[in-house]
Design an enzyme around this catalytic site. Structure first.
Site, short mmCIF file in Angstrom:
data_model
loop_
_atom_site.label_atom_id
_atom_site.label_comp_id
_atom_site.label_asym_id
_atom_site.label_seq_id
_atom_site.Cartn_x
_atom_site.Cartn_y
_atom_site.Cartn_z
N TYR A 1 -2.00 7.79 2.63
CA TYR A 1 -2.97 7.41 1.59
C TYR A 1 -3.89 8.58 1.21
CZ TYR A 1 -6.94 5.27 -0.76
OH TYR A 1 -7.96 5.00 -1.64
N LYS B 1 -4.03 10.65 -2.38
CA LYS B 1 -5.22 10.73 -3.22
C LYS B 1 -5.59 12.20 -3.48
CE LYS B 1 -7.24 7.64 -4.64
NZ LYS B 1 -6.95 6.82 -5.86
N1 LIG Z 1 -11.76 0.03 -2.27
C1 LIG Z 1 -12.36 1.14 -1.88
O1 LIG Z 1 -13.20 1.14 -0.98
C2 LIG Z 1 -12.03 2.45 -2.57
C3 LIG Z 1 -12.77 3.57 -2.19
C4 LIG Z 1 -12.50 4.79 -2.80
C5 LIG Z 1 -11.53 4.86 -3.79
N2 LIG Z 1 -10.83 3.77 -4.15
C6 LIG Z 1 -9.83 3.92 -5.22
O2 LIG Z 1 -10.16 3.05 -6.28
C7 LIG Z 1 -8.98 2.61 -6.95
C8 LIG Z 1 -9.01 1.10 -7.04
O3 LIG Z 1 -9.05 0.57 -5.73
P1 LIG Z 1 -9.30 -0.96 -5.44
O4 LIG Z 1 -10.06 -1.04 -4.18
O5 LIG Z 1 -9.83 -1.61 -6.66
O6 LIG Z 1 -7.82 -1.43 -5.13
P2 LIG Z 1 -7.02 -2.67 -5.68
O7 LIG Z 1 -5.77 -2.74 -4.90
O8 LIG Z 1 -7.89 -3.87 -5.70
O9 LIG Z 1 -6.71 -2.25 -7.17
C9 LIG Z 1 -5.67 -1.42 -7.53
C10 LIG Z 1 -5.02 -1.98 -8.76
O10 LIG Z 1 -3.93 -1.12 -9.10
C11 LIG Z 1 -2.84 -1.94 -9.45
N3 LIG Z 1 -1.58 -1.25 -9.20
C12 LIG Z 1 -1.03 -0.97 -8.00
N4 LIG Z 1 0.16 -0.40 -8.18
C13 LIG Z 1 0.35 -0.32 -9.50
C14 LIG Z 1 1.41 0.16 -10.30
N5 LIG Z 1 2.53 0.67 -9.77
N6 LIG Z 1 1.28 0.10 -11.64
C15 LIG Z 1 0.17 -0.44 -12.20
N7 LIG Z 1 -0.85 -0.92 -11.50
C16 LIG Z 1 -0.76 -0.86 -10.16
C17 LIG Z 1 -2.95 -3.17 -8.58
O11 LIG Z 1 -2.21 -4.25 -9.10
C18 LIG Z 1 -4.44 -3.39 -8.54
O12 LIG Z 1 -4.83 -4.26 -9.55
C19 LIG Z 1 -7.80 3.15 -6.14
O13 LIG Z 1 -7.30 4.28 -6.78
C20 LIG Z 1 -8.42 3.55 -4.81
O14 LIG Z 1 -7.73 4.62 -4.24
C21 LIG Z 1 -11.06 2.54 -3.58
C1 LIG Z 2 -12.40 -0.96 14.75
C2 LIG Z 2 -11.87 -1.67 13.57
C3 LIG Z 2 -11.69 -3.13 13.82
C4 LIG Z 2 -12.73 -1.40 12.38
C5 LIG Z 2 -11.99 -1.68 11.11
C6 LIG Z 2 -12.72 -1.11 9.93
C7 LIG Z 2 -11.76 -0.38 9.02
C8 LIG Z 2 -10.67 -1.34 8.59
C9 LIG Z 2 -12.53 0.22 7.86
C10 LIG Z 2 -13.60 1.21 8.33
C11 LIG Z 2 -13.79 2.24 7.21
C12 LIG Z 2 -12.92 1.73 6.09
C13 LIG Z 2 -12.47 2.73 5.03
C14 LIG Z 2 -13.65 3.38 4.30
O1 LIG Z 2 -14.59 2.42 3.92
C15 LIG Z 2 -13.25 4.11 3.09
C16 LIG Z 2 -12.04 3.96 2.47
C17 LIG Z 2 -11.71 4.82 1.32
C18 LIG Z 2 -10.91 4.13 0.25
O2 LIG Z 2 -10.35 5.06 -0.63
C19 LIG Z 2 -9.85 3.21 0.76
C20 LIG Z 2 -10.36 2.29 1.82
C21 LIG Z 2 -10.99 3.04 2.99
C22 LIG Z 2 -9.94 3.90 3.68
C23 LIG Z 2 -11.59 2.00 3.99
C24 LIG Z 2 -10.47 1.20 4.66
C25 LIG Z 2 -10.96 0.29 5.77
C26 LIG Z 2 -11.74 1.07 6.83
C27 LIG Z 2 -10.84 2.08 7.54
#
Ligand SMILES: NC(=O)c1ccc[n+]([C@@H]2O[C@H](COP(=O)([O-])OP(=O)(O)OC[C@H]3O[C@@H](n4cnc5c(N)ncnc54)[C@H](O)[C@@H]3O)[C@@H](O)[C@H]2O)c1
Ligand SMILES: CC(C)CCC[C@@H](C)[C@H]1CC[C@H]2[C@@H]3[C@H](O)C=C4C[C@@H](O)CC[C@]4(C)[C@H]3CC[C@]12C
Length: 394
Positions: free
Chosen positions: A184, A188
């Protein structure tokens, strides 16, 4: 014209008001005019907030295309407003579907991605969606003449690294040894690099592409699946969660509404501030407090009836590492039979156990970003959402 199918192949499915989504449309400024936007991944956790934010806070918007592999039923309610909302079911890994969705738009916000640190998807699939998908978005902009691209990157592009080095109140210029192994963060990081390298490329019509990348830390708020998982786990455990990580390990967290606002604002400002913002990265930040992952979650789960039980003596770190390794082994052994993907694995444990917090004002200086939601608002909104959840203790 108005083809059901949304893409040249007819595979992408258009619902709602039909709109021209053909690669023949020509450069932006064409049929959809200056104010057409594409929200790729617009039905995800962040994507839905971006879509709603665009509709609420972007007065110049006349057309919005929501492109996603899985379309949400909530899109229906948006179709009665003044903005033409077109839902396009499509796959970012299919170049022609992306090009058809992007053609003629002014700006693309690319938040589509596979967010998987639990081993649900294969490394190849993660790469295909996050890296090849992003290449397709960039090429679609270049071929069709869309000039502005905002990419949702992640703090994971920087860290935590595999050595578990803390990143304490860092900013975009803080030196840090970014070393990734997990699919992952690798995907990214590669995708972000592609987006930044594409800044300045000539798009159809001869003008330069302007790109930037936003790096959210851990996003929270209405719709956050991991928060939902923790809440339900707590309910199953009789209203208790057990502390696994020391309270001293701090995590940067940011409210989803503020992340969405930052996307909308930078998308708006990219044209006027192209020289400054083009090719830049920005951490997403707000006034959410620095806390450990679990203490932060308790800000919302506590008022919803859960309590965090201290278990440091019961569950020392070596035991968690053992459990995480066991989970990884079980995942591998069971793979031919079923998908076993618990929250705890060696990677999530390492991330959870490493301090990663940001402190920056770069977005404020470059494009005037101020958080739209205070910490109190963000907290209240998230608590209300947890309370409204099915099976809630309230
Ligand atoms: N959730 C977090 O904490 C977090 C933190 C940092 C960055 N991000 C980034 O933000 C973005 C959105 O994350 P999210 O948490 O909303 O995730 P999410 O899984 O809720 O949303 C991702 C969306 O992308 C769509 N998708 C996946 N594969 C696809 C494909 N092949 N074609 C078209 N659409 C597709 C999914 O259907 C979904 O609606 C991601 O790029 C993720 O890397 C998320
Ligand atoms: C000891 C375990 C039970 C704790 C589990 C917590 C774990 C699943 C959480 C902790 C931190 C979280 C990540 C962090 O908030 C930031 C990101 C960046 C984003 O791009 C994708 C999600 C992610 C990796 C979170 C995933 C869940 C994590 C690892």
């Amino acid at each position: 014209m108005g083809q059901e199918g949304g893409g040249a192949s007819g595979r992408g499915r258009c619902v709602g008001r039909l709109a021209r989504a053909s690669t023949e449309d020509g450069p932006s400024g064409g049929q959809f005019g200056y104010s057409g936007s594409v929200a790729a991944g617009g039905c995800g956790f962040l994507g839905e907030h971006v879509v709603r934010m665009l509709l609420q806070r972007e007065p110049r918007l006349s057309e919005l295309r929501v492109f996603d592999l899985h379309l949400g039923p909530w899109l229906e309610e948006l179709k009665t407003g003044p903005v033409q909302v077109t839902a396009i079911q499509g796959d970012v890994t299919q170049a022609h579907e992306v090009a058809a969705a992007v053609a003629g738009a002014h700006v693309v916000i690319h938040a589509a991605g596979l967010v998987d640190v639990f081993g649900r998807a294969s490394p190849e699939t993660i790469h295909k969606v996050n890296v090849q998908g992003t290449k397709n978005v960039i090429e679609a902009c270049v071929q069709t003449g869309t000039r502005f691209l905002v990419y949702t990157s992640s703090m994971e592009v920087v860290g935590p690294n595999i050595k578990g080095h803390p990143f304490y109140r860092g900013n975009e210029d803080t030196p840090y040894e970014a070393v990734h192994k997990h699919p992952y963060p690798c995907s990214k990081a590669q995708a972000e690099r592609l987006v930044l390298e594409a800044n300045g490329r000539e798009v159809r019509g001869g003008l330069p592409l302007v790109t930037c990348a936003l790096r959210p830390t851990g996003i929270y708020g209405e719709g956050h699946q991991i928060m939902r998982d923790f809440y339900h786990q707590g309910l199953r455990l009789g209203g208790r969660l057990f502390r696994a990580i020391p309270a001293s390990v701090e995590h940067g967290r940011v409210y989803v509404g503020n992340v969405a606002w930052m996307h909308v604002l930078v998308a708006r400002e990219l044209e006027q501030r192209a020289a400054l913002v083009g090719g830049q990265v920005y951490f997403c930040y707000d006034k959410s407090p620095y806390k450990s992952y679990e203490d932060f979650n308790m800000e919302f789960l506590g008022p919803c009836g859960l309590r965090l039980v201290e278990t440091r003596l019961l569950a020392p770190y070596w035991l968690l590492m053992l459990l995480a390794a066991l989970n990884a082994l079980l995942q591998w052994l069971l793979r031919p039979l079923l998908l076993y993907a618990p929250l705890l694995n060696p990677y999530t444990l390492a991330v959870a156990n490493t301090t990663f917090t940001v402190s920056t004002d770069k977005a404020q200086r470059h494009f005037g970003y101020e958080p739209l939601f205070s910490w109190e608002d963000s907290r209240t909104r998230t608590i209300r959402w947890v309370q409204a959840m099915e099976g809630s203790a309230q």
